[in-house]
Design an enzyme around this catalytic site. Structure first.
Site, PDB file in Angstrom:
ATOM      1  N   CYS A 184     -14.076 -27.608   7.903  1.00  0.00           N
ATOM      2  CA  CYS A 184     -12.832 -26.981   7.441  1.00  0.00           C
ATOM      3  C   CYS A 184     -11.729 -28.018   7.287  1.00  0.00           C
ATOM      4  CB  CYS A 184     -12.413 -25.902   8.440  1.00  0.00           C
ATOM      5  SG  CYS A 184     -10.883 -25.063   7.976  1.00  0.00           S
ATOM      6  N   HIS A 224      -6.377 -20.982  10.734  1.00  0.00           N
ATOM      7  CA  HIS A 224      -7.752 -21.344  10.397  1.00  0.00           C
ATOM      8  C   HIS A 224      -8.474 -20.196   9.686  1.00  0.00           C
ATOM      9  CE1 HIS A 224     -11.852 -22.715  10.558  1.00  0.00           C
ATOM     10  NE2 HIS A 224     -12.146 -21.527  11.033  1.00  0.00           N
ATOM     11  N   GLY A 259     -11.168   4.314   0.634  1.00  0.00           N
ATOM     12  CA  GLY A 259     -12.102   5.131   1.400  1.00  0.00           C
ATOM     13  C   GLY A 259     -13.427   4.448   1.683  1.00  0.00           C
ATOM     14  N   GLN A 295     -11.118   7.682  -4.975  1.00  0.00           N
ATOM     15  CA  GLN A 295     -11.693   8.184  -3.731  1.00  0.00           C
ATOM     16  C   GLN A 295     -13.036   8.846  -4.053  1.00  0.00           C
ATOM     17  OE1 GLN A 295     -10.819   7.594  -0.691  1.00  0.00           O
ATOM     18  NE2 GLN A 295      -8.713   6.797  -0.854  1.00  0.00           N
ATOM     19  N   ASP A 306      -8.113  -7.001   0.669  1.00  0.00           N
ATOM     20  CA  ASP A 306      -7.173  -7.305   1.754  1.00  0.00           C
ATOM     21  C   ASP A 306      -7.776  -6.810   3.042  1.00  0.00           C
ATOM     22  OD1 ASP A 306      -6.606  -4.325   1.223  1.00  0.00           O
ATOM     23  OD2 ASP A 306      -5.545  -4.740   3.091  1.00  0.00           O
ATOM     24  N   ASP A 326       0.863  -1.174   0.000  1.00  0.00           N
ATOM     25  CA  ASP A 326       0.000   0.000   0.000  1.00  0.00           C
ATOM     26  C   ASP A 326       0.906   1.232   0.000  1.00  0.00           C
ATOM     27  OD1 ASP A 326       1.001   0.245   2.525  1.00  0.00           O
ATOM     28  OD2 ASP A 326      -0.909   0.086   3.556  1.00  0.00           O
ATOM     29  N   SER A 327       0.296   2.415   0.038  1.00  0.00           N
ATOM     30  CA  SER A 327       1.094   3.631  -0.122  1.00  0.00           C
ATOM     31  C   SER A 327       1.433   4.299   1.202  1.00  0.00           C
ATOM     32  CB  SER A 327       0.304   4.630  -0.958  1.00  0.00           C
ATOM     33  OG  SER A 327      -0.827   5.061  -0.217  1.00  0.00           O
ATOM     34  N   GLY A 328       0.897   3.774   2.289  1.00  0.00           N
ATOM     35  CA  GLY A 328       1.088   4.441   3.575  1.00  0.00           C
ATOM     36  C   GLY A 328       0.049   5.523   3.827  1.00  0.00           C
ATOM     37  N   GLY A 329      -0.727   5.843   2.802  1.00  0.00           N
ATOM     38  CA  GLY A 329      -1.724   6.905   2.949  1.00  0.00           C
ATOM     39  C   GLY A 329      -2.688   6.632   4.091  1.00  0.00           C
ATOM     40  N   PHE A 330      -3.253   5.440   4.097  1.00  0.00           N
ATOM     41  CA  PHE A 330      -4.229   5.093   5.128  1.00  0.00           C
ATOM     42  C   PHE A 330      -3.643   5.246   6.530  1.00  0.00           C
ATOM     43  CE2 PHE A 330      -6.282   2.036   7.965  1.00  0.00           C
ATOM     44  CZ  PHE A 330      -7.597   2.456   7.871  1.00  0.00           C
ATOM     45  N   ASP A 347      -2.466   8.313  -1.630  1.00  0.00           N
ATOM     46  CA  ASP A 347      -3.795   8.933  -1.659  1.00  0.00           C
ATOM     47  C   ASP A 347      -4.153   9.452  -0.284  1.00  0.00           C
ATOM     48  OD1 ASP A 347      -3.922   6.393  -0.477  1.00  0.00           O
ATOM     49  OD2 ASP A 347      -6.058   6.231  -0.878  1.00  0.00           O
ATOM     50  N   CYS A 394      -8.403 -27.167   7.295  1.00  0.00           N
ATOM     51  CA  CYS A 394      -7.118 -26.548   7.643  1.00  0.00           C
ATOM     52  C   CYS A 394      -6.351 -27.391   8.659  1.00  0.00           C
ATOM     53  CB  CYS A 394      -7.316 -25.120   8.161  1.00  0.00           C
ATOM     54  SG  CYS A 394      -7.700 -25.015   9.919  1.00  0.00           S
ATOM     55  N   CYS A 454      -7.945 -27.473  12.142  1.00  0.00           N
ATOM     56  CA  CYS A 454      -9.163 -28.284  12.246  1.00  0.00           C
ATOM     57  C   CYS A 454      -8.895 -29.768  12.054  1.00  0.00           C
ATOM     58  CB  CYS A 454     -10.213 -27.778  11.257  1.00  0.00           C
ATOM     59  SG  CYS A 454     -10.865 -26.158  11.735  1.00  0.00           S
TER      60      CYS A 454
END
Lengths: 373, 373
Positions: free
Chosen positions: A306, A337, A218, A191, A268, A94-98, A148, A308, A311
């Site tokens: 499941c 899991h 956003g 955005q 994500d 990501d860009s670090g914006g968040f 952003d 996994c 499980c």
């Protein structure tokens, strides 16, 4: 040629969903896909081999965190993020914006960029679109994001408009700063808050810059689900069919399914890893808080449907014990899991698209999981 | 037939060491052996599969901790410790004596047993030899230990003598209480502090009870190494050659080697896992504190001579980063490495016994590791 390309495979006849494959310099992954988050160059609790075992085709890592620790120059010296963390499949940064905008009073925005104080030691830093690209180039992810502004919810129309227009200008500066487009693909971020016309404006401005992929930012920032879905309904159809579409920060089963239904290819979220560390598991019958006393003598697996590692081998009673006494294996198992649960969910979503029955699958899943249909 | 038997393979011509194999209802392991500690039914940070990958033939778990959480009845209901924690190789449980006596002011000893308060919630409990056997029977380990008093260092002669004699009486009560000797083997524990004659007395009393194995307790409790070695020199030769000999609570490379040289077959310690979680690694060239700033840009493995998962795939720089930012994978990797280091050390010790050169091996190892030879 662009580092990252989208291969369209099939549209769902029941919904707006599409089956596809994203190709990157580190291999391909099937879409719609969920990307586990490895904030600090590690998906919390998991090894790369375990991520492969659960079927993760791509992971996300956070520019803001890696810039602060261990520093992008160090990662570059190590041979890039893939080599540093021993992960040879695709990575998105990501860009670090968040993160920067989440700092609240600790940051100050100008047209040039953002001055902020580190959440770790209070040290002062400056991030601009050019600086973010320098950092993301050093990290070397296959997909990198434009810098952003992720505005809070709610936000007034005037600020939202001003902000999205600056995000567009920053996206252009990112594009100008990013040179090696054959090694890394830079995505633009739509955005526009919760305003349909501003979302349209954002898409229209970004399309002029012609990115190899587009993210929708956003959203999932506190608004009602219906509001998020309306924004997707407005935005996604405007995005080019031959480019991947990435819905940022979304990881609950309903959001993933609703996103896919509306034509989203990638998402994500820290949700599965974060709630896992707290002893909460996603199961085919809804959320299960394995810490609860009622599971103390429950020798059945977290989710009997499941497949996994957790499980297949451990009981709720054992995992509850591990979580209660703070054993590392406990959070490893719940994390494992939850991530596998979402990978299986996306696999089911892809199969449902293939079979033209994603809406039926959605209804069946919600019924069983306990969501309102 | 006893659940646990010792097969003698070969004596070392250079030292008092011996190569052997211990057979249990859950398989066999080669000796001299180091046993990783899974205090709360989990070796901190490791999965059972990973323990097998590092070559652990047996693990230890702590009766005191499991009695308090999740409770021995629950473990029994789960099908025993092996099934509860998904470990199908041998397990040894200690008696809780060491933990209870470490509680200091929180416990009171009488001939009958020990009243103590839980370190977790202050609740009052009573452990007697009979109760300990009931708990260990419920846990179901292959090797179970008698309830002993582990006295502090230093301790005066009079108290040491009184205590060891009570430990003998408790050993007899444990033996009387333990019925299913074909499923679990109960070992006696030699005490006697740092007094040669009291060690002899303890052995002599225990031998009359004829246990299928003997442990040496009350060492590595703060005394100088030389004092511990003298106690081993006095004690081990008195123990029967056809039974396993277990030196309790020892896990540093020098103690493991010196123990083997003196005829010890088994040892356990939290050292490798505990120092690992703190960012300290055992290497062929001595201890390495991977947290140190000097490793920030060191892209070599923890130990270039090590074959473990961490050393095959990750750099000191990456592991340092993980430890610094408190990522779970960091402590997983240092723990994995340290446990593998000790398993490899014991393998080398066994090979050196086979080749009649354990003293040479010791000197070479110390030279390289940086111990005084």
């Amino acid at each position: 040629m662009a580092a990252v390309t989208y291969e369209f495979i099939k549209a769902c006849k029941q919904t707006g969903a599409r089956l596809g494959r994203v190709h990157t310099p580190h291999g391909s992954f099937d879409t719609p896909a969920f990307m586990p988050v490895g904030t600090q160059a590690s998906v919390k609790g998991m090894s790369p081999e375990e991520l492969k075992e659960i079927g993760a085709g791509i992971i996300l890592s956070n520019t803001y965190h890696l810039y602060l620790r261990p520093g992008h120059e160090l990662v570059k010296e190590a041979g890039g993020l893939h080599k540093f963390m021993n992960w040879d499949r695709p990575v998105l940064t990501d860009s670090g914006g968040f993160q920067v905008f989440s700092l609240g009073d600790l940051r100050k925005i100008t047209e040039d960029g953002v001055t902020f104080r580190s959440h770790i030691d209070g040290s002062k830093h400056f991030l601009s679109p050019e600086k973010v690209i320098e950092i993301e180039n050093a990290l070397g992810a296959d997909i990198i994001m434009s810098f952003d502004e992720c505005i809070p919810y709610p936000a007034d129309r005037e600020y939202t408009k001003k902000s999205l227009e600056r995000t567009t200008r920053w996206a252009k500066r990112c594009k100008d700063a990013h040179k090696d487009t054959e090694r890394q693909s830079l995505f633009g971020i739509v955005q526009g808050g919760m305003y349909e016309d501003l979302r349209r404006q954002s898409v229209s401005e970004l399309l002029e810059l012609d990115f190899p992929g587009y993210a929708i930012g956003g959203l999932s920032v506190g608004e009602p689900a219906e509001e998020m879905y309306s924004m997707l309904d407005v935005t996604v159809p405007l995005l080019p069919y031959d480019k991947p579409r990435y819905l940022m920060g979304v990881g609950s089963p309903d959001y993933l399914i609703e996103g896919a239904i509306r034509g989203i290819d990638m998402s994500d979220c820290v949700l599965p890893t974060r709630i896992g560390r707290n002893g909460t598991c996603l199961t085919s019958r809804g959320k299960l808080i394995v810490r609860d006393a009622k599971y103390a003598k429950d020798f059945s697996p977290i989710d009997s449907e499941c497949d996994c590692y957790a499980c297949r081998n451990y009981s709720r009673a054992y995992i509850r014990h591990l979580i209660k006494v703070k054993e590392i294996l406990g959070v490893r198992l719940t994390t494992w899991h939850n991530l596998r649960f979402l990978q299986n969910l996306m696999k089911d979503v892809r199969q449902a698209i293939m079979d033209d029955r994603l809406m039926d699958f959605r209804n069946e899943f919600y019924e069983k999981f306990g969501y309102k249909v």
